[in-house]
Design a protein around this motif. Sequence first.
Motif, PDB file in Angstrom:
ATOM      1  N   ARG A 383      -9.733  -2.447  -6.378  1.00 40.03           N
ATOM      2  CA  ARG A 383      -9.735  -1.088  -6.930  1.00 40.03           C
ATOM      3  C   ARG A 383     -11.166  -0.618  -7.200  1.00 40.03           C
ATOM      4  O   ARG A 383     -12.127  -1.387  -7.119  1.00 40.03           O
ATOM      5  CB  ARG A 383      -8.919  -1.056  -8.227  1.00 40.03           C
ATOM      6  CG  ARG A 383      -7.450  -1.365  -8.040  1.00 40.03           C
ATOM      7  CD  ARG A 383      -6.728  -1.423  -9.385  1.00 40.03           C
ATOM      8  NE  ARG A 383      -7.271  -2.477 -10.241  1.00 40.03           N
ATOM      9  CZ  ARG A 383      -7.162  -2.512 -11.567  1.00 40.03           C
ATOM     10  NH1 ARG A 383      -6.537  -1.525 -12.198  1.00 40.03           N
ATOM     11  NH2 ARG A 383      -7.672  -3.508 -12.260  1.00 40.03           N
ATOM     12  N   GLY A 423      -1.546   0.152  -6.172  1.00 31.68           N
ATOM     13  CA  GLY A 423      -0.162   0.324  -5.755  1.00 31.68           C
ATOM     14  C   GLY A 423       0.223  -0.342  -4.448  1.00 31.68           C
ATOM     15  O   GLY A 423       1.393  -0.352  -4.085  1.00 31.68           O
ATOM     16  N   GLY A 447       2.969  -3.894  -4.391  1.00 31.09           N
ATOM     17  CA  GLY A 447       3.069  -3.071  -5.595  1.00 31.09           C
ATOM     18  C   GLY A 447       1.813  -3.028  -6.426  1.00 31.09           C
ATOM     19  O   GLY A 447       1.706  -2.228  -7.367  1.00 31.09           O
ATOM     20  N   GLY A 450       0.014  -2.014 -10.625  1.00 38.36           N
ATOM     21  CA  GLY A 450       1.128  -1.355 -11.310  1.00 38.36           C
ATOM     22  C   GLY A 450       2.304  -2.289 -11.485  1.00 38.36           C
ATOM     23  O   GLY A 450       2.966  -2.292 -12.534  1.00 38.36           O
TER      24      GLY A 450
END
Length: 468
Positions: A383, A423, A447, A450
Motif C-alpha cells: 500500500r 483490497g 481481500g 480490509g
Amino acid sequence: MKIEQLYTGCLAQGAYYIESDGEVAIIDPLREVQQYIDKAKANNANIEYILETHFHADFVSGHVDLANETGATIVFGPGATTDYDMHSAKDGEVLKLGKVTIKVLHTPGHTLESVTYLLIDENGKDHAIFSGDTLFLGDVGRPDLAIKSDLTKEDLAEMLYDSLRHKIMPLADDVIVYPAHGAGSACGKNLSKETVGILGEQKKTNYALRQNMTKADFVKEVLDGIAPPPQYFAKNAMLNKMGYNNFDNVLQTGNVALKPEEFEAMANHESALVLDVRPQADFIKGHIPNSIFIGLNGGFAPWVGALITDINQPLILVVPEGKSEEAITRLSRVGYDNTLGYLEGGIDAWRNAGKDIEALASISAEEFADKAKKQSLNILDVRKDGEYQSMHLEEAQHLSLDFINEKMNEVDKNKTYYVHCAGGYRSVIAASILKARGFNNLVDIAGGFGAIKKTDLPTTDFVCPTTL
C-alpha cells in the motif's frame, strides 16, 4: 447557455462542454474526441474553442485531434509555447462565445501557464470558473510540475498563493467552481469526491483559502506530505506540448486480433510486454508466464503510467471478451500508444494451443492468519506510505507499489512472501511484476488489509508525535 461536465472516473478528470447560441467551447478534452463532435452536431452547434487550463501531466488531452477535426482554436495561457498552432491568451483577455463571454485569468502556480476560465453569462454576471488544477474542491494543485523550469516548487507555491488570493478569492461567493479533477487524482493530495462546488463554500472549508493564511504558511502546508509525481507525468506534459499520434490511427494499429502463435511471436521477437487487463481473480487462476497484471476494473491507466516506465513500450494485451478497444483507449489517455494487438480468444485460446500457463498462489485472510499464528511469515505490504503508516501488521515489510521498480532490491528472491494491499487489486499487480522479474515464491492474500483486519492478528497504529 448550456454547461455539461463530462467526468471520467478512472482518471478522476472533468472535461467541460459549454454552448451558447450555436457556439461551443470544450475545456480540457479527453484523447478520444468524437464524443464532443457528436454532441455539438446533435445540438446543431459548432466547436469554436478548445480551452486548455494548462499542459496536463496526468493525461494526454484531445486538443490537437479535436482542432484538426473541427478547425477550432486551441487556447492556452500566457507564455505557453507548442509545436502546433494555438493561441496563447493574455491575462484578462475575453473570448466571445455566442451570448456569453469567457475571461482568461492567468493563475500560475500549478504550472507557469495555468489559467482559470471565468464564464460570464448573458447578463454580464460572473457565473462559474473552470479552475483546472489551480483550485480543486478541498485542495489546490501541486506546485512541482513546471516543464523545464529553473523555478523551485517553493517558487511555484508562492505564485499559486498569489493567484488564489488576487484572481480567484475576490470573486463572488456564488460563483460555481468546476475543477479539472476530483478525489483519486495525483495532481493534489486532499481532493474532495465532489466534482462541482461553490466558491463561497471553498473559502470556508478549503485549507488553502484561509483568510489569515500567510504566504509562508501556505507554502509549508501545500508542500507538506506531497508525494513525488508518477514518472509518466513529465512525459504526458511534453506530449501535450509537442503533439502526439492521431487517436484513430492508434486505435486502428492496436485493435488487432492475434492468434496464439502470432501473439507469442510478438512477445519473443518484438520485445512486446504482455499486459493482462482481466479481473485479478482470472489472472490469479491462470496467466501467460512473465505477463504483467493491471486490471481494467481498477485504476488502470494511472497504474500503467506509474509502473511501465517506457511510454513507447510495445504492448500486447490479454483482455476480457469485447474489451480490446476500451483497453487501447484508456492506454492512449496516458500516452501509451504502442499497442500491437490483443490475444484472440483470450486465455482459453492460449491454453487450447498448448501454451504454458502459470497461476499465482492465493489464500484467504483467515488462512493467512492461521499460518501467521503458527510460524513467522515474510509479509509484504504494498500500500501507499500513508496507508502503511496509519495501520499495518506488526511484522510487515513495506514496499509501496508506486516505487516497486526502484526498490525491488529490498525483496529477497529466496524467501516466500505473503503480499497484500488494501483490497486485493494492487497486491496482484505487485506480485505479477515481481514474478516477471524472477520472484517465484509469492502468495497473494485475497481481500487485502480490509479482510486481514477482521482477523485477530496484531496491528500497529501510527502515532503522531506531540510537539511540546
